[in-house]
Design an enzyme around this catalytic site. Structure first.
Site, PDB file in Angstrom:
ATOM      1  N   GLU A   8     115.967  10.578  13.322  1.00  0.00           N
ATOM      2  CA  GLU A   8     115.941  10.091  14.479  1.00  0.00           C
ATOM      3  C   GLU A   8     116.991   8.865  14.938  1.00  0.00           C
ATOM      4  OE1 GLU A   8     113.102  12.512  17.412  1.00  0.00           O
ATOM      5  OE2 GLU A   8     112.198  10.773  16.511  1.00  0.00           O
TER       6      GLU A   8
ATOM      7  N   GLU B 241     118.913  19.427  20.061  1.00  0.00           N
ATOM      8  CA  GLU B 241     117.811  19.758  20.027  1.00  0.00           C
ATOM      9  C   GLU B 241     117.913  19.441  22.086  1.00  0.00           C
ATOM     10  OE1 GLU B 241     115.654  15.935  19.580  1.00  0.00           O
ATOM     11  OE2 GLU B 241     114.366  16.218  21.082  1.00  0.00           O
TER      12      GLU B 241
ATOM     13  N   GLU C 258     109.432  21.094  19.466  1.00  0.00           N
ATOM     14  CA  GLU C 258     108.366  19.669  18.625  1.00  0.00           C
ATOM     15  C   GLU C 258     107.430  19.417  19.562  1.00  0.00           C
ATOM     16  OE1 GLU C 258     112.425  16.966  18.537  1.00  0.00           O
ATOM     17  OE2 GLU C 258     113.195  18.178  17.390  1.00  0.00           O
TER      18      GLU C 258
ATOM     19  N   ASN D 197     110.774  20.391  23.072  1.00  0.00           N
ATOM     20  CA  ASN D 197     110.552  19.481  23.363  1.00  0.00           C
ATOM     21  C   ASN D 197     108.969  19.598  23.931  1.00  0.00           C
ATOM     22  OD1 ASN D 197     110.997  16.700  21.699  1.00  0.00           O
ATOM     23  ND2 ASN D 197     112.575  17.438  23.354  1.00  0.00           N
TER      24      ASN D 197
ATOM     25  N   ASP E 149     107.492  15.235  16.149  1.00  0.00           N
ATOM     26  CA  ASP E 149     108.374  14.690  17.430  1.00  0.00           C
ATOM     27  C   ASP E 149     108.102  13.331  16.560  1.00  0.00           C
ATOM     28  OD1 ASP E 149     110.618  14.018  18.124  1.00  0.00           O
ATOM     29  OD2 ASP E 149     109.941  14.338  19.667  1.00  0.00           O
TER      30      ASP E 149
HETATM   31  P1  C2E Z   1     112.361  12.265  21.289  1.00  0.00           P
HETATM   32  O1  C2E Z   1     112.120  14.273  21.176  1.00  0.00           O
HETATM   33  O2  C2E Z   1     112.209  12.007  20.841  1.00  0.00           O
HETATM   34  O3  C2E Z   1     114.057  12.396  21.763  1.00  0.00           O
HETATM   35  C1  C2E Z   1     114.611  11.668  21.388  1.00  0.00           C
HETATM   36  C2  C2E Z   1     115.378  10.583  22.148  1.00  0.00           C
HETATM   37  O4  C2E Z   1     115.864   9.952  21.451  1.00  0.00           O
HETATM   38  C3  C2E Z   1     116.377  11.169  23.319  1.00  0.00           C
HETATM   39  O5  C2E Z   1     115.827  10.823  24.520  1.00  0.00           O
HETATM   40  C4  C2E Z   1     117.921  11.059  22.728  1.00  0.00           C
HETATM   41  O6  C2E Z   1     118.764  10.746  23.752  1.00  0.00           O
HETATM   42  C5  C2E Z   1     117.676   9.699  22.271  1.00  0.00           C
HETATM   43  N1  C2E Z   1     118.383   9.255  21.068  1.00  0.00           N
HETATM   44  C6  C2E Z   1     118.787  10.222  19.541  1.00  0.00           C
HETATM   45  N2  C2E Z   1     119.662   9.605  19.182  1.00  0.00           N
HETATM   46  C7  C2E Z   1     119.724   8.353  19.383  1.00  0.00           C
HETATM   47  C8  C2E Z   1     120.459   6.465  19.023  1.00  0.00           C
HETATM   48  O7  C2E Z   1     121.107   7.078  17.808  1.00  0.00           O
HETATM   49  N3  C2E Z   1     119.675   6.181  19.486  1.00  0.00           N
HETATM   50  C9  C2E Z   1     119.410   5.894  20.431  1.00  0.00           C
HETATM   51  N4  C2E Z   1     119.004   4.109  21.436  1.00  0.00           N
HETATM   52  N5  C2E Z   1     118.372   6.656  20.881  1.00  0.00           N
HETATM   53  C10 C2E Z   1     118.630   8.502  21.155  1.00  0.00           C
HETATM   54  P2  C2E Z   1     115.953  11.207  26.217  1.00  0.00           P
HETATM   55  O8  C2E Z   1     116.495  12.267  26.531  1.00  0.00           O
HETATM   56  O9  C2E Z   1     115.866  10.142  27.082  1.00  0.00           O
HETATM   57  O10 C2E Z   1     114.652  11.671  26.050  1.00  0.00           O
HETATM   58  C11 C2E Z   1     113.261  10.428  25.782  1.00  0.00           C
HETATM   59  C12 C2E Z   1     112.016  11.362  25.471  1.00  0.00           C
HETATM   60  O11 C2E Z   1     111.607  12.327  26.300  1.00  0.00           O
HETATM   61  C13 C2E Z   1     112.087  12.574  23.845  1.00  0.00           C
HETATM   62  O12 C2E Z   1     112.053  11.732  22.960  1.00  0.00           O
HETATM   63  C14 C2E Z   1     110.410  13.229  24.568  1.00  0.00           C
HETATM   64  O13 C2E Z   1     109.843  13.041  23.675  1.00  0.00           O
HETATM   65  C15 C2E Z   1     110.963  13.456  25.732  1.00  0.00           C
HETATM   66  N6  C2E Z   1     111.418  14.615  26.515  1.00  0.00           N
HETATM   67  C16 C2E Z   1     113.074  15.064  26.237  1.00  0.00           C
HETATM   68  N7  C2E Z   1     112.568  16.377  26.701  1.00  0.00           N
HETATM   69  C17 C2E Z   1     112.189  16.646  27.371  1.00  0.00           C
HETATM   70  C18 C2E Z   1     111.354  18.160  27.623  1.00  0.00           C
HETATM   71  O14 C2E Z   1     112.258  19.371  27.957  1.00  0.00           O
HETATM   72  N8  C2E Z   1     110.198  18.458  27.829  1.00  0.00           N
HETATM   73  C19 C2E Z   1     108.952  17.538  26.874  1.00  0.00           C
HETATM   74  N9  C2E Z   1     107.494  17.530  27.839  1.00  0.00           N
HETATM   75  N10 C2E Z   1     109.756  15.797  27.098  1.00  0.00           N
HETATM   76  C20 C2E Z   1     111.042  15.847  26.622  1.00  0.00           C
HETATM   77 MG    MG Z   2     110.951  11.948  18.686  1.00  0.00          MG
HETATM   78 MG    MG Z   3     112.030  15.824  20.511  1.00  0.00          MG
END
Ligand code: C2E
Ligand code: MG
Ligand code: MG
Length: 562
Positions: free
Chosen positions: A521, A344, A434, A402, A464
């Protein structure tokens, strides 16, 4: 020429009597003991009693029991005033026969006729004027959605508090996290209902030492407390945060509201209200920039960390132009074998001065400043290049990107995707997209059309954060998803909480029935991994396997595993 004939006394009396009966104002005549002698039709209408009933009865006798004490006393002292001055006027609320209260202006005159005293009363119904005035006062001082005092009232009450108070005063400013998304998803009426449920809960907390609870508009609220002890306000704010842990129920749907709070103190942080308030706002912005759902207690260091919104917008635009957004890659694992099945892509902002920023620091702002599609394109191009690079060293992979509704509904979205596949010689199934549940609600029809078109191209689709949004299960049936990603909040409790466990199990069964695959997740422990395997979950992601990695580290991981 017609001859002028003076009016006779008899005709004059009759005309005056007729006039009295067609006047809009109520008229009545009382004797020296304030007993009714006569009342006109308008007065009968107003109070609901016929003249025949009133005659001989004392003024207000039927009404005094219904009146507030202050007005009853005035009513009973009318005679005293009249005797002294011969004239008396005042605004009264008079009770009608049917229990309503009429706001009116009454004028009494004392008249002497043939050595006898009479009192003539004239009543004008001012209810409409009073109502307009009350409405205007309400409009100027209270928020129309929640009925709470507005910003103006908050400022005036709190500045009085600062002047009066010998104690400390705490000011808390708070916002609802992701409110903009919530408002556009739910629509105006539902979000107003939700705000009222939220406000009711806060009122029900009966926060002690609270002096003003105000709604500045939208999701913008403020509280002021008079303190005897600074620990006390921590306790109050904690109960506010705990209150948000219980979900709200709206039309049978469950909604979680998270809030961000900023707190500052008078006189510690300033002796002027404007200074103390702006420091609470800085603390609030600091919390929002760091992901929200927390309380910020103002500290001087916050000043250096906060960047104001104008600067943020300018910086985001530069970041798009200079390609400062980069993807980090988190592997997706086949739970039975531990093998990497794909990645991802998660956006990171390489900020020139603030270091590597996480999505929580800027995704809301990206949506606000309508930069979602630009961000999507920047991410998608880098992902396509990464897939080609891996392909060149023998790794055929897929990457999930995403996307939110604003990206989908962009008119150039599909054309961009098709060109991307052509230019990078990519297979459509190498790109997964997603979408969060809440995005689906927004612009329902056009999102659906885009998803169907993407699916027709061969792109894989995943829902998602399943379980956190507002969408009903029926959306799963309606949209062509290949994967459901069960939100981390369920997985984190799956081992200890039998309800969360049952929910995840039910989602697996549902996905099975709909021919969709499930990705769990946020797997962080071996127990969670094992339990998910036991109940038949195929894929997972989480810190247990790997945190999101740079492209370089992800490549190393692939090579090592190979
Ligand atoms: P998401 O798509 O649900 O991504 C999963 C988030 O959970 C990611 O945070 C990831 O780093 C984190 N995560 C994964 N495994 C674990 C775990 O075991 N424990 C914990 N505590 N966290 C974990 P991240 O990278 O901060 O991203 C947060 C959200 O931001 C994403 O949720 C997604 O909705 C959004 N996002 C990220 N990249 C993009 C993008 O390029 N475009 C858009 N529109 N949204 C994005
Ligand atoms: Mg998610
Ligand atoms: Mg995601």
């Amino acid at each position: 020429m017609t001859i002028f004939s003076p009016i006779t006394e008899h005709i004059k009396q009759q005309l005056l009597t007729q006039l009295c009966d067609c006047l809009e104002d109520g008229l009545f005549i009382l004797d020296a003991n304030l007993r009714y002698m006569s009342a006109n039709a308008a007065y009968e209408m107003m109070i609901g009693y016929q003249e025949a009933f009133l005659i001989g009865r004392p003024l207000g006798v039927y009404a005094v029991d219904f009146l507030p004490d202050v007005e009853r006393d005035i009513f009973l002292s009318v005679a005293e005033h009249l005797d002294k001055d011969g004239f008396y006027e005042n605004n009264f609320s008079i009770a009608t026969r049917y229990g309503q209260t009429l706001n009116c202006h009454m004028t009494f005159r004392k008249l002497d006729l043939a050595s006898k005293v009479y009192y003539v009363g004239m009543v004008r119904d001012t209810s409409a004027v009073t109502k307009d005035k009350e409405e205007l006062i309400h409009l100027l001082n209270f928020n129309q959605d929640t009925g709470l005092p507005n910003r103006k009232v908050f400022l005036s009450q709190t500045s009085d508090l600062l002047l009066e108070s010998y104690q400390e005063v705490a000011i808390a400013r708070f916002n609802i996290d992701r409110y903009r998304m919530l408002a556009s998803t739910l629509g105006t009426d539902k979000v107003t209902t939700l705000l009222n449920l939220f406000v009711k809960r806060i009122n029900d907390l009966k926060l002690t030492h609270l002096r003003c609870f105000s709604h500045f508009g939208g999701d913008d609220f403020a509280l002021s407390f008079e303190l005897t002890d600074t620990r006390m306000v921590r306790h109050q704010i904690n109960s506010l945060m705990q209150m948000c842990e219980r979900p709200f129920s709206l039309d049978g749907n469950v909604i979680y509201l998270r809030i961000s709070v900023g707190v500052s103190y008078f006189p510690e942080h300033g002796t002027q209200l404007s200074t103390v308030l702006s420091k609470a706002e800085k603390a609030l912005n600091y919390i929002k920039q760091n992901g929200g759902d927390d309380v910020g207690w103002y500290r001087e260091e916050i000043n250096y960390v906060c960047i104001d919104s104008l600067q943020l917008e300018a910086e985001l635009r530069t970041a798009i132009d200079e390609c400062q957004f980069i993807p980090y890659y988190q592997p997706k694992i086949t739970l039975a074998t531990g093998e990497i099945t794909g990645f991802e892509a998660l956006v990171r902002w390489q900020h020139p001065t603030r270091g590597l920023l996480q999505p929580v620091d800027f995704i809301d702002a990206i949506i606000t400043y309508k930069l979602s599609f630009d961000l999507f394109c920047q991410m998608a191009i880098q992902i396509a290049e990464q897939l080609s690079a891996w392909q060149a060293i023998g790794f055929t992979q897929h990457i999930c990107i995403n996307a939110d509704a604003a990206e989908f509904t962009h008119p150039e979205f599909l054309e961009f995707i098709v060109t991307l596949f052509d230019q990078h010689c990519m297979y459509p199934h190498q790109l997964h997209i997603e979408i969060t549940e809440s995005s689906l609600m927004l612009n329902h029809l056009s999102v659906k059309q885009q998803l169907v078109a993407l699916k027709a191209l061969g792109v894989c689709l995943a829902m998602d954060d399943f379980g956190t949004g507002y969408a009903s299960l029926s959306y799963l049936q309606e949209y062509p998803f290949d994967f459901i990603k069960v939100d981390r909040s369920f997985i984190s409790k799956i081992v200890d909480d039998h309800i969360q466990y049952a929910i995840v199990k039910a989602i697996l069964e549902l996905a099975n029935a709909l021919d969709m695959k499930v990705i769990a997740e946020g797997i962080e422990t071996d127990e969670q991994w094992q339990l998910l395997l036991d109940i038949g979950c195929t894929y997972g992601q989480g810190y247990l396997f790997s945190r999101p990695l740079t492209a370089e580290d992800a490549t190393t991981m692939l090579m090592r595993r190979a």
